[in-house]
Enzyme design. Sequence first.
Site, PDB file in Angstrom:
ATOM      1  N   CYS A   1       0.835  -1.200   0.000  1.00  0.00           N
ATOM      2  CA  CYS A   1       0.000   0.000   0.000  1.00  0.00           C
ATOM      3  C   CYS A   1       0.877   1.260   0.000  1.00  0.00           C
ATOM      4  CB  CYS A   1      -0.940   0.101   1.192  1.00  0.00           C
ATOM      5  SG  CYS A   1      -1.959  -1.361   1.421  1.00  0.00           S
TER       6      CYS A   1
ATOM      7  N   ARG B   1       3.109   0.246  -5.363  1.00  0.00           N
ATOM      8  CA  ARG B   1       2.974  -0.413  -4.067  1.00  0.00           C
ATOM      9  C   ARG B   1       1.694  -1.231  -3.944  1.00  0.00           C
ATOM     10  NH1 ARG B   1       6.710   2.152  -0.616  1.00  0.00           N
ATOM     11  NH2 ARG B   1       5.768   1.165   1.172  1.00  0.00           N
TER      12      ARG B   1
ATOM     13  N   TRP C   1      -2.843  -2.607  -1.605  1.00  0.00           N
ATOM     14  CA  TRP C   1      -2.544  -4.002  -1.909  1.00  0.00           C
ATOM     15  C   TRP C   1      -3.232  -4.798  -0.810  1.00  0.00           C
ATOM     16  CZ3 TRP C   1       0.081  -8.249   0.212  1.00  0.00           C
ATOM     17  CH2 TRP C   1       0.381  -9.280  -0.693  1.00  0.00           C
TER      18      TRP C   1
ATOM     19  N   ASN D   1      -0.709   1.697   5.887  1.00  0.00           N
ATOM     20  CA  ASN D   1       0.085   0.662   5.219  1.00  0.00           C
ATOM     21  C   ASN D   1       0.684  -0.203   6.317  1.00  0.00           C
ATOM     22  OD1 ASN D   1       1.952  -0.812   3.696  1.00  0.00           O
ATOM     23  ND2 ASN D   1       3.486   0.810   3.809  1.00  0.00           N
ATOM     24  N   GLY D   2       0.447  -1.516   6.264  1.00  0.00           N
ATOM     25  CA  GLY D   2       0.994  -2.405   7.297  1.00  0.00           C
ATOM     26  C   GLY D   2      -0.090  -3.334   7.818  1.00  0.00           C
TER      27      GLY D   2
ATOM     28  N   GLU E   1      15.421 -17.454 -12.107  1.00  0.00           N
ATOM     29  CA  GLU E   1      14.925 -16.123 -12.454  1.00  0.00           C
ATOM     30  C   GLU E   1      14.036 -16.184 -13.710  1.00  0.00           C
ATOM     31  OE1 GLU E   1      14.576 -13.434 -11.126  1.00  0.00           O
ATOM     32  OE2 GLU E   1      14.376 -11.946 -12.701  1.00  0.00           O
TER      33      GLU E   1
ATOM     34  N   LYS F   1      10.115 -15.017 -13.734  1.00  0.00           N
ATOM     35  CA  LYS F   1       9.592 -14.008 -14.654  1.00  0.00           C
ATOM     36  C   LYS F   1       8.404 -14.570 -15.424  1.00  0.00           C
ATOM     37  CE  LYS F   1      11.088 -10.773 -13.727  1.00  0.00           C
ATOM     38  NZ  LYS F   1      12.212 -10.648 -12.845  1.00  0.00           N
TER      39      LYS F   1
ATOM     40  N   HIS G   1      17.331 -36.560 -10.684  1.00  0.00           N
ATOM     41  CA  HIS G   1      17.019 -36.987  -9.319  1.00  0.00           C
ATOM     42  C   HIS G   1      15.532 -36.856  -9.007  1.00  0.00           C
ATOM     43  CE1 HIS G   1      21.222 -37.576  -8.357  1.00  0.00           C
ATOM     44  NE2 HIS G   1      21.481 -36.415  -8.938  1.00  0.00           N
TER      45      HIS G   1
ATOM     46  N   LYS H   1       4.967  -3.829  -6.575  1.00  0.00           N
ATOM     47  CA  LYS H   1       6.389  -3.608  -6.851  1.00  0.00           C
ATOM     48  C   LYS H   1       7.220  -3.658  -5.575  1.00  0.00           C
ATOM     49  CE  LYS H   1       9.843  -2.440  -9.514  1.00  0.00           C
ATOM     50  NZ  LYS H   1      10.410  -3.599 -10.243  1.00  0.00           N
TER      51      LYS H   1
HETATM   52  C1  F6R Z   1      10.119 -10.255  -9.471  1.00  0.00           C
HETATM   53  C2  F6R Z   1      10.266  -9.183  -8.521  1.00  0.00           C
HETATM   54  C3  F6R Z   1      10.235  -9.506  -7.071  1.00  0.00           C
HETATM   55  C4  F6R Z   1      11.240  -8.633  -6.305  1.00  0.00           C
HETATM   56  C5  F6R Z   1      11.132  -8.882  -4.797  1.00  0.00           C
HETATM   57  C6  F6R Z   1      12.175  -8.108  -4.030  1.00  0.00           C
HETATM   58  O1  F6R Z   1      10.225  -9.785 -10.781  1.00  0.00           O
HETATM   59  O2  F6R Z   1      10.413  -8.057  -8.895  1.00  0.00           O
HETATM   60  O3  F6R Z   1      10.472 -10.852  -6.840  1.00  0.00           O
HETATM   61  O4  F6R Z   1      12.515  -8.953  -6.755  1.00  0.00           O
HETATM   62  O5  F6R Z   1       9.859  -8.520  -4.350  1.00  0.00           O
HETATM   63  O6  F6R Z   1      12.043  -6.740  -4.240  1.00  0.00           O
HETATM   64  P1  F6R Z   1      13.218  -5.745  -3.899  1.00  0.00           P
HETATM   65  O7  F6R Z   1      14.350  -6.064  -4.797  1.00  0.00           O
HETATM   66  O8  F6R Z   1      12.656  -4.379  -4.124  1.00  0.00           O
HETATM   67  O9  F6R Z   1      13.585  -5.981  -2.457  1.00  0.00           O
END
Ligand code: F6R
Length: 604
Positions: free
Chosen positions: A2, A27, A74, A99-100, A477, A481, A500, A599
């Site tokens: 949030c 957020r 969020w 937020n929290g 990774e 993605k 395995h 994000k």
């Molecule tokens: C995936 C992604 C998330 C962030 C994770 C950590 O594409 O973006 O997995 O990598 O939430 O976020 P930061 O790097 O901001 O601590």
Amino acid sequence: MCGIVGAIGHPDAASVLYQALQRLEYRGYDSAGICIADGGALDARRAVGKLSALGEVLAKDPLPGMTGIGHTRWATHGKATLNNAHPIMAGAEVAVVHNGIIENHKILKAGLIERGHVFTSDTDTEVLTHLFAEAVASQPDLMSATKHVLGQIEGAYAFAVVAKAFPDQIAIARNASPLAVGLGEGANYIGSDAMAMGSMTRRIIFLKDGDYGVISRDDIELRSEDGTPAQREVVMASASPGLVSKDGYQHFMEKEIHEQPEAIAHTLAEITAADGGFNFELGDAAEMKGMVMLAAGTSHNAAMIGKYWMESLADLPVVTEIASEFRYRNPSVRHLDMAMGISQSGESLDTLMALRYAAEQGLKTLGLVNVAESTIARETDLQLLTRAGPEIGVASTKSFTAQLAVLLGLAAELGQKRGVLSADDAAKIHADLASLPRLMGAAMNSFDDIRPFISQLARAQSCLFLGRGMLYPLALEGALKLKELSYIHAEGYASGEMKHGPIALIEEGLPVIALLSNDEHLPKAVSNLMEAKARGAAVMVICTESTKEAVEDIDTIITVPDCDPLIAPILLSIPAQILSYLTAVHKGTDVDQPRNHAKSVTLE
Ligand code: F6R
């Protein structure tokens, strides 16, 4: 997660609050709302879904006034409905954005209901509104009311409150969730981060945990947790980029993939000293015993690749830890002297809390972050910055490759200081890193090479990514993605681990994406992928140019320019990102704001 914002003294508070929310939509984007306190009457507009839905509501039904608070949500407690959208109101007396998580909300709610309060949402935040409604009625001023409420709640929070009884003030508090105040001309502002207030002011006060206070248009009064006046430094936030635009790209993610050569060049400038060497000050590197790297998601995948470099180039023992696991298992840290937190946002609460725990255990802390004003940057003993610029797409792209560039540079520097690498070896790594912007630019050709294979991948229910050595974390990774953007189930495996057990998953047509470079693992990695192909997998290889000679009978081979295997994980990231991006676009998912995601994850 949030985002919360506030403005007091601005002639059109609603419009600056909306602009600030645009900068905080990373957020969370489940709902949004603004409440304006105009001459004491509280009036709110809220909407479910993206911020633009609130924009439409405000366009039809504007909110005049000089004082207000806003929120982008969020969802945690309670679904993404209008009732649960903030600001959460207690009648027309109080409005709160939060937020929290208020951890003792259940017991507080039971007490409030007994005292006659009627709840209209499923949120934990609503206890705050009713507690404030009681407090403003019983306490002489808003500061005392805030202290009174804080005495009753437990948990993580950053909140802002407007109350009909105190029309010219906004109450604020923070504990574990970030909150900043912006000092304007004849007006003051509140935001979850400095960027939120970027178009209003660059003069920022970051609250510390436990701080609370009251702001008016010409005054900011803060208290620390024990109630004593708190003097917090006013810092100049770096120039805000303004509202970041897509610059003609269809999505932020597409733009951010293309920005990687520049992001790496800026990051290399940050870590390069005037004499052309590396520019790191980590104290006595030769004496270092070991390091723990703490991170989440994509940043954790970067940490795993960093571990390979630190161990092989600097003979430095490194453990990588998923931040959310670290502090809850009494980890033994006697063999370590440093904790590095890796985070794009610098706000991931899991990473922040893990770093705080590490500091309590006596480890020196180092933050590798992309946001210079973030909480992790401010709380750690040492900082390393990536200069990737604002990353708006929820899926990390340019910040990941920039993190890798710093980690490799750091490993080379430590290697030299620890007597493992010669000056020539370190200079060679420096030159390899310097070649990255050019090589990455060339790797963008993968867009056209990958496009013909996307419709097949988009039909898949499931998919495997394989890698060995440094390319194993890149397989993780690639899978992360693909699943977060296109909602296709994907797993990353160390190629050698397939036999395995996971090999049982392979059936006719299962997409298997293998990452290869010209390193010592190549012969074995090729055998592992042939084992998958022999069982019917539809194999795609993503590799450096000359590596393709090592693979036979593979229909789909995507190449990037040849490079030293040491930097191959950075270069091969690009086709892996493009693959997920194009699949998501093909499937029509929300590329920049995937479902259920945000994000910056500021909840544990
Ligand atoms: C995936 C992604 C998330 C962030 C994770 C950590 O594409 O973006 O997995 O990598 O939430 O976020 P930061 O790097 O901001 O601590």
